[in-house]
Design an enzyme around this catalytic site. Structure first.
Site, mmCIF file in Angstrom:
data_model
loop_
_atom_site.group_PDB
_atom_site.id
_atom_site.type_symbol
_atom_site.label_atom_id
_atom_site.label_comp_id
_atom_site.label_asym_id
_atom_site.label_seq_id
_atom_site.Cartn_x
_atom_site.Cartn_y
_atom_site.Cartn_z
ATOM 1 N N CYS A 11 41.049 -19.005 2.428
ATOM 2 C CA CYS A 11 41.168 -20.360 3.294
ATOM 3 C C CYS A 11 41.525 -21.622 2.400
ATOM 4 C CB CYS A 11 39.853 -20.583 3.943
ATOM 5 S SG CYS A 11 39.193 -19.273 4.923
ATOM 6 N N CYS A 50 44.892 -15.213 8.328
ATOM 7 C CA CYS A 50 44.444 -15.164 9.673
ATOM 8 C C CYS A 50 45.123 -16.151 10.610
ATOM 9 C CB CYS A 50 42.753 -15.833 9.334
ATOM 10 S SG CYS A 50 42.872 -17.184 8.544
#
Ligand code: FES
Lengths: 140, 387
Positions: free
Chosen positions: A108, A39
């Site tokens: 993440c 991302c």
């Protein structure tokens, strides 16, 4: 979007609200700077090492709630560990320590693991340089 | 603490008068409009009344309004319906900033041999009408351009585009999901052949919308079934939803003028509050040619989802174009089409005001946001590298 707070565990929200060890270390013994290819987020991790033990760690992160929480968690986990012990930390163990992450947010935690590894790599290469210069100094 | 909802472009709460209008159609007047006994005829009458109400909002004739399950179905049926109606023409013109309901329908058709032109927009989100003029060929069957953008609020010159399209014998569709009930929408004034609306964006219920089909427009039906909606959409009518939709459009018509003025003020107040108090912020979208309720900003060095979470902790609901908060983990295609960098798209925040937004709500956001931004900037690795 669902209630974003209920998206994350209490532990994640705690680390997000009160992130531990935010900031930079002056003259760190190792620095990790990584970007998330998925991302596009960015994390920096600084470590201070004394006799093979990580004595301090700090981070800066541009990313989502999970990225901030995993950054915070990983700094907490590494402080006091030896380099070898720190290398055993994986994104999964960080996520577990946080009481789990939503599936869409597991990537993440990879950022945190990568940052840690790159900080340790940096530490190792600095060590090598140092011992080389020391060796040179001795020869002279 | 009071919850401050500033995401009216995502959805609106159903107006209490709308709920009240819908209630009888669940259990008392529950009939199927296709049945000839009185229960059925009651329901049919209610659907037809709603059709008049919806038609009145957009200046259409009753028989030009087809009820659907929402904006997405309206967009799908308009585009696929036109595409399949004329086998000689296989080219569609749309824009890079359309809603996914339009873009994904176009991609679907592309995979089946259609050619699609995705027109670029300028840095404020506007289409250049000359681009439409220059890309129309004798193969073009449809121009589909949204009336106003859901993320950045930029209002497109549909009237001008319609003159160009229709002058070339090409049909024009507009997705008016963000504008119907918010700003004046009149199908004759705009000059469009097809127009999509959704109830839940104008204080009606979810799961219902409409497609306006100008009389004489050739369209292949999208839903095949019993001959409901004059054979244009099979399926037993969602009577309570349609009744609520009708009521919502009636209310919208009565309050629209005042609401435009009130919301524009709230919007401008919020924009200036943010720009004055936080540096490194840019307004996304057109400065004036934008929806009265839309504020979209990029806040340098701070990721959007982390801002949303912090705002949520302060009971403020907003949205973002950040990759982190989208299920695809891709940054907003709209913001990227404006020429923003990934980081800027990542750093975006959208507030959309509505009927129940007050001055105090705006003041509160102007007070909370600078704090949130300062907190997150303190942990941003981007800030240092830009110093
Ligand atoms: S850092 Fe982007 S989704 Fe978590």
């Amino acid at each position: 979007m669902p209630d974003i707070q209920s998206l994350y565990s209490e532990k994640v929200m705690d680390h997000f609200r009160n992130p531990r060890n935010v900031g930079e270390i002056e003259n760190p013994d190792g620095t990790g700077h990584v970007g998330n290819p998925i991302c596009g987020d960015i994390m920096e991790l600084y470590i201070k090492v004394n006799g093979n033990i990580i004595t301090d760690a700090k981070f800066k992160t541009f990313g989502c709630g999970a990225a901030i929480a995993t950054s915070s968690m990983v700094t907490e986990m590494v402080i006091g560990k030896t380099i070898d012990e720190a290398l055993e930390i994986s994104n999964k163990t960080v996520a577990e320590a946080l009481g789990g992450l939503p599936a869409a947010k597991m990537h993440c935690s990879v950022l945190a693991e990568d940052a840690l590894r790159s900080a340790i790599d940096d530490y190792h290469s600095k060590q090598k340089k140092q011992s080389k210069t020391k060796a040179k100094a001795k020869k002279k | 603490m009071k919850r401050i909802y500033l995401d009216y472009a995502a959805t609106t709460p159903t107006h209490p008068d709308v709920v009240e209008a819908m209630l009888p159609y669940f259990s008392d007047s529950f009939g199927n409009p296709s049945s000839i006994y009185s229960y059925g005829q009651e329901a049919k009458g209610a659907v037809e009344k709603a059709r008049e109400q919806v038609a009145a909002l957009i200046g259409a004739r009753d028989d030009e309004v087809v009820f659907t399950s929402g904006g997405t179905e309206a967009d799908n049926s308009a585009i696929q319906g036109v595409a399949l109606a004329d086998p000689e023409r296989n080219h569609i013109i749309t824009s890079a900033t359309e809603h996914h309901a339009v873009i994904e329908t176009c991609r679907f058709l592309e995979r089946r041999g259609f050619k699609v032109t995705y027109l670029p927009v300028d840095k404020e989100g506007l289409i250049n009408p000359d681009d439409v003029r220059n890309t129309i060929t004798e193969k073009t069957c449809l121009v589909s351009i949204m009336h106003a953008n859901n993320e950045i609020g930029t209002i497109q010159p549909i009237k001008e585009l319609a003159v160009i399209a229709r002058g070339a014998g090409v049909l024009i569709h507009t997705d008016a999901v963000q504008t119907a009930g918010q700003i004046p929408v009149n199908v004759d004034d705009l000059g469009v052949d097809l127009l999509s609306i959704s109830a839940h964006k104008l204080y009606g219920p979810k799961g219902v919308g409409a497609l306006y089909i100008r009389k004489g427009t050739k369209l292949v039906p999208f839903m095949h079934g019993g001959g409901q909606e004059r054979n244009r959409r099979g399926s037993t009518e969602n009577v309570p939803g349609i009744v609520g939709f009708g009521k919502a459009t009636e209310i919208a018509r009565n309050v629209i003028a005042g609401e435009i003025e009130r919301q524009t003020q709230l919007r401008n107040h919020l924009i200036s509050g943010i720009l004055e108090q936080i540096d490194g912020v840019r307004l996304n979208g057109h400065p004036t040619n934008r929806l009265p309720n839309n504020v979209n900003v990029s806040v340098d060095y701070v990721e959007g989802e982390s801002m949303l979470l912090n705002l949520d902790l302060e009971n403020i609901c907003a949205s973002t174009g950040s990759a982190c908060s989208s299920s695809s983990l891709e940054a907003s295609h709209v913001l990227l089409a404006l020429g923003l960098t990934h980081e800027q798209a990542h750093s975006s925040l959208r507030f959309t005001v509505g009927k129940w937004t007050t001055d105090e709500d705006i003041d509160r956001v102007s007070e909370v946001l600078p704090r949130v931004v300062a907190r997150l900037r303190a942990m941003s690795p981007l800030l240092k590298s830009h110093k």
